[in-house]
Write an enzyme that holds these catalytic residues in place. Structure first.
Site, PDB file in Angstrom:
ATOM      1  CE  LYS A 120      -6.642  -9.646  -3.987  1.00 13.73           C
ATOM      2  NZ  LYS A 120      -7.256  -9.489  -2.383  1.00 13.73           N
ATOM      3  CE  LYS A 154     -12.308  -4.081  -1.705  1.00 10.39           C
ATOM      4  NZ  LYS A 154     -13.032  -4.312  -0.218  1.00 10.39           N
ATOM      5  CE  LYS A 182      -4.420  -1.683   0.890  1.00  6.70           C
ATOM      6  NZ  LYS A 182      -5.603  -1.673   1.712  1.00  6.70           N
TER       7      LYS A 182
HETATM    8  P1  ATP Z   1      -8.294  -4.934  -3.130  1.00  7.51           P
HETATM    9  O1  ATP Z   1      -8.752  -5.534  -4.581  1.00  7.51           O
HETATM   10  O2  ATP Z   1      -8.382  -3.381  -3.276  1.00  7.51           O
HETATM   11  O3  ATP Z   1      -6.776  -5.032  -2.692  1.00  7.51           O
HETATM   12  P2  ATP Z   1      -9.637  -6.709  -1.938  1.00  7.51           P
HETATM   13  O4  ATP Z   1     -10.612  -7.155  -2.842  1.00  7.51           O
HETATM   14  O5  ATP Z   1      -8.642  -7.671  -1.794  1.00  7.51           O
HETATM   15  O6  ATP Z   1      -9.197  -5.292  -2.097  1.00  7.51           O
HETATM   16  P3  ATP Z   1     -10.336  -6.597   0.910  1.00  7.51           P
HETATM   17  O7  ATP Z   1     -11.325  -5.639   1.518  1.00  7.51           O
HETATM   18  O8  ATP Z   1      -8.917  -6.629   1.063  1.00  7.51           O
HETATM   19  O9  ATP Z   1     -10.596  -6.758  -0.701  1.00  7.51           O
HETATM   20  O10 ATP Z   1     -11.008  -8.071   1.274  1.00  7.51           O
HETATM   21  C1  ATP Z   1     -12.109  -8.627   1.833  1.00  7.51           C
HETATM   22  C2  ATP Z   1     -12.239  -9.925   2.165  1.00  7.51           C
HETATM   23  O11 ATP Z   1     -12.009 -10.794   0.649  1.00  7.51           O
HETATM   24  C3  ATP Z   1     -10.638 -10.477   2.766  1.00  7.51           C
HETATM   25  O12 ATP Z   1     -11.042 -11.497   3.592  1.00  7.51           O
HETATM   26  C4  ATP Z   1     -10.015 -11.057   1.484  1.00  7.51           C
HETATM   27  O13 ATP Z   1      -9.256 -12.224   1.905  1.00  7.51           O
HETATM   28  C5  ATP Z   1     -11.253 -11.731   0.576  1.00  7.51           C
HETATM   29  N1  ATP Z   1     -11.037 -11.652  -0.639  1.00  7.51           N
HETATM   30  C6  ATP Z   1     -10.684 -10.514  -1.491  1.00  7.51           C
HETATM   31  N2  ATP Z   1     -10.497 -10.919  -2.959  1.00  7.51           N
HETATM   32  C7  ATP Z   1     -10.759 -12.204  -3.002  1.00  7.51           C
HETATM   33  C8  ATP Z   1     -10.602 -13.107  -4.068  1.00  7.51           C
HETATM   34  N3  ATP Z   1     -10.168 -12.730  -5.395  1.00  7.51           N
HETATM   35  N4  ATP Z   1     -10.534 -14.546  -3.828  1.00  7.51           N
HETATM   36  C9  ATP Z   1     -11.171 -14.806  -2.556  1.00  7.51           C
HETATM   37  N5  ATP Z   1     -11.287 -13.964  -1.707  1.00  7.51           N
HETATM   38  C10 ATP Z   1     -10.977 -12.760  -1.712  1.00  7.51           C
END
Ligand code: ATP
Ligand code: LTN
Length: 334
Positions: free
Chosen positions: A197, A200, A115
């Site tokens: 992965k 968002k 970050k």
């Molecule tokens: P960013 O994409 O901005 O890094 P993020 O999508 O990883 O954000 P977080 O708010 O960090 O979102 O995650 C919320 C929850 O969703 C966490 O428990 C994270 O492990 C899970 N998560 C996020 N992306 C995935 C994915 N692609 N597959 C499975 N679980 C996920």
């Protein structure tokens, strides 16, 4: 323990629109665990401001996320669904735990490194101590289990270390929590680059399915998903795009990947992608309809927000008062 039940804590940040990855990797597991545990599900808005936010936008997203928790199937009468910023104990415990956390420990956190690279113009102290606030979230409720994605394991290890360090000095104050990593959907990959992965914050809008995407948008994104030229539907590392679609289909239908391979034996990618799209729509459509219905019921949502903030505050204060006493703060005179 609260009554007969062990305690579960988890939270999500209200930044960006949630993706199918967030749902299958996190929210869906939350729902399946909610009967077994006494659950606290927080919209962690205090964590969100470690990155600069538009205030009106943050408020809107936080409410939408809280509604989404309920729309996804978490009963707010049984599960404590609340805003982190409504319970001052999070910040108060975080200060105390900051004084028990070493700079070296925080320096090692990969999320901080990622970050700060991403937001080089705003590497603030909150971003650095983010994991201490997260530890406070968890320890404040004496949580036994914390369902998270694999990316949060390092923060959970730190939480355990802090709990043990504190307990070692002051006696048994905190429950030492365990992580819970779901079996299916633990890592949903990007539809455009199955090595990354689903996220968002992906710049390519076709890479992620958002929970609020219209059915025709979901179908289109699935149709465009990157696969390969093998022309066979097999569940193996050599075909990451197809494997990811099988994972999505499995998580949405409850079928095992091997069953899915059998079901689509000899059929083409086009037909398979159509089925994946339909499976995703059938999971997301009811959730979207419920979120839209709840969104209109302002009085009900407001009453949930108030009631659950009070419930969370009650349990948070129990732990906080104990901790304050242990570290030597003077007793309160009422
Ligand atoms: P960013 O994409 O901005 O890094 P993020 O999508 O990883 O954000 P977080 O708010 O960090 O979102 O995650 C919320 C929850 O969703 C966490 O428990 C994270 O492990 C899970 N998560 C996020 N992306 C995935 C994915 N692609 N597959 C499975 N679980 C996920
Ligand atoms: N850091 C987490 C969100 C989060 C959390 C928590 C998760 C904040 N506090 C406590 C579990 C328990 C994230 O970025 N996904």
């Amino acid at each position: 323990m609260i009554g007969e039940k062990k305690v579960l804590f988890s939270g999500m940040q209200a930044t960006g629109n949630l993706t199918l990855g967030n749902y299958l990797g996190a929210l869906k597991n939350w729902v399946s665990l909610s009967d077994e545990y006494e659950c606290f599900y927080s919209v962690v808005d205090m964590h969100s401001i470690t990155v600069r936010q538009n205030p009106a936008e943050l408020r809107k997203r936080a409410r939408a996320l809280l509604i989404l928790y309920i729309a996804a199937g978490l009963d707010p009468e049984k599960n404590c669904i609340y805003y982190q910023s409504h319970v001052s104990g999070h910040a108060e415990l975080a200060w105390i735990l900051n004084c028990f956390t070493y700079m070296g420990e925080l320096n090692r956190m990969t999320q901080f490194k990622d970050k700060s690279a991403k937001h080089a113009d705003n590497i603030n102290a909150g971003l650095f101590t983010y994991p201490v606030l997260m530890a406070s979230d968890i320890l404040l409720y004496q949580a036994d289990v914390v369902p998270v994605g694999i990316d949060q394991m390092q923060h959970l290890e730190l939480t355990r270390d802090l709990a043990q360090r504190f307990n070692h000095i002051y006696g048994n104050v905190f429950t030492v929590p365990e992580a819970y990593i779901g079996k299916v959907g633990a890592k949903i990959m990007s539809l455009q680059d199955p090595a990354k992965k689903m996220s968002k914050s992906d710049e390519n809008p076709n890479a992620s399915i958002f929970l609020m995407d219209e059915p025709d948008v979901i179908m289109r994104k699935c149709k465009r998903a990157v696969t390969d030229s093998e022309a066979q539907i097999l569940y193996r590392e050599e075909q990451p795009g197809v494997k990811n679609l099988i994972d999505i289909y499995s998580a949405c239908t409850g079928k095992q990947p091997e069953e899915v391979v059998k079901e689509f034996d000899g059929r083409g990618y086009g037909e398979f992608k159509l089925a994946v799209g339909e499976a995703v729509v059938s999971v997301l459509k009811p959730l979207q309809d419920e979120a839209a219905r709840l969104n209109k019921d302002k009085a009900y949502i407001d009453s949930i927000i108030k009631k659950n903030a009070e419930k969370a505050d009650y349990y948070a204060m129990k732990t906080l008062r104990k901790v304050q006493k242990k570290v030597g703060f003077p007793e309160r005179i009422r």
